[in-house]
Write a protein that holds these residues in place. Structure first.
Motif, PDB file in Angstrom:
ATOM      1  N   SER A  78      -0.944   2.616   7.730  1.00  0.00           N
ATOM      2  CA  SER A  78      -2.157   2.770   6.947  1.00  0.00           C
ATOM      3  C   SER A  78      -3.239   1.840   7.473  1.00  0.00           C
ATOM      4  N   MET A  81      -6.743   0.373   5.771  1.00  0.00           N
ATOM      5  CA  MET A  81      -7.486   0.311   4.516  1.00  0.00           C
ATOM      6  C   MET A  81      -8.500  -0.833   4.553  1.00  0.00           C
ATOM      7  N   LEU A 128      -3.946  -3.626   0.175  1.00  0.00           N
ATOM      8  CA  LEU A 128      -3.986  -2.174   0.000  1.00  0.00           C
ATOM      9  C   LEU A 128      -3.346  -1.459   1.190  1.00  0.00           C
ATOM     10  N   ALA A 129      -3.569  -1.970   2.391  1.00  0.00           N
ATOM     11  CA  ALA A 129      -2.964  -1.377   3.584  1.00  0.00           C
ATOM     12  C   ALA A 129      -1.439  -1.498   3.545  1.00  0.00           C
ATOM     13  N   PHE A 170       0.427  -1.722   0.796  1.00  0.00           N
ATOM     14  CA  PHE A 170       0.895  -0.812  -0.251  1.00  0.00           C
ATOM     15  C   PHE A 170       0.928   0.630   0.246  1.00  0.00           C
ATOM     16  N   MET A 171      -0.139   1.064   0.897  1.00  0.00           N
ATOM     17  CA  MET A 171      -0.221   2.449   1.364  1.00  0.00           C
ATOM     18  C   MET A 171       0.769   2.722   2.506  1.00  0.00           C
ATOM     19  N   ALA A 230       4.076   3.198   0.844  1.00  0.00           N
ATOM     20  CA  ALA A 230       4.107   4.506   0.184  1.00  0.00           C
ATOM     21  C   ALA A 230       4.293   5.627   1.209  1.00  0.00           C
ATOM     22  N   ALA A 231       3.641   5.509   2.361  1.00  0.00           N
ATOM     23  CA  ALA A 231       3.794   6.513   3.416  1.00  0.00           C
ATOM     24  C   ALA A 231       5.229   6.533   3.938  1.00  0.00           C
ATOM     25  N   ASN A 266       7.380   8.304   1.290  1.00  0.00           N
ATOM     26  CA  ASN A 266       7.136   9.743   1.309  1.00  0.00           C
ATOM     27  C   ASN A 266       7.763  10.407   2.530  1.00  0.00           C
TER      28      ASN A 266
END
Length: 87
Positions: A34, A36, A41-42, A44-45, A48-49, A52
């Motif tokens: 990520s 961001m 935030l980077a 966290f994302m 999450a990626a 997923n």
């Protein structure tokens, strides 16, 4: 002749069973990334990626998640999350 056929069938069954167990035990290093505005935030994302990606492939996570971050070419935080996944 029947003994030879039985031995052949047993060998075939063992080979198929070994191939099936080997296919289930295959592991990969899964990842998510990520870019961001902030590093938190980077991270966290990217996590999450990663989650997923493993869910989409039906993989199960093994071990700890390793997250590395740096500054991308455009000056924003870039994070990469990696974890061993088997399925």
């Amino acid at each position: 002749m029947t003994i030879l056929m039985r031995v052949g069938m047993v060998a075939f069954a063992l080979a198929v069973g070994m191939a099936a167990s080997e296919a289930q035990a295959k592991c990969v290093m899964a990842g998510g990334e990520s870019v961001m505005a902030t590093q938190d935030l980077a991270k966290f994302m990217a996590s999450a990626a990663l989650k997923n990606s493993m869910a989409a492939h039906g993989w199960k996570p093994h071990g700890v998640v390793k997250v590395t971050c740096d500054t991308s070419a455009i000056g924003l935080p870039h994070c990469l999350a990696r974890q061993k996944a088997c399925g």
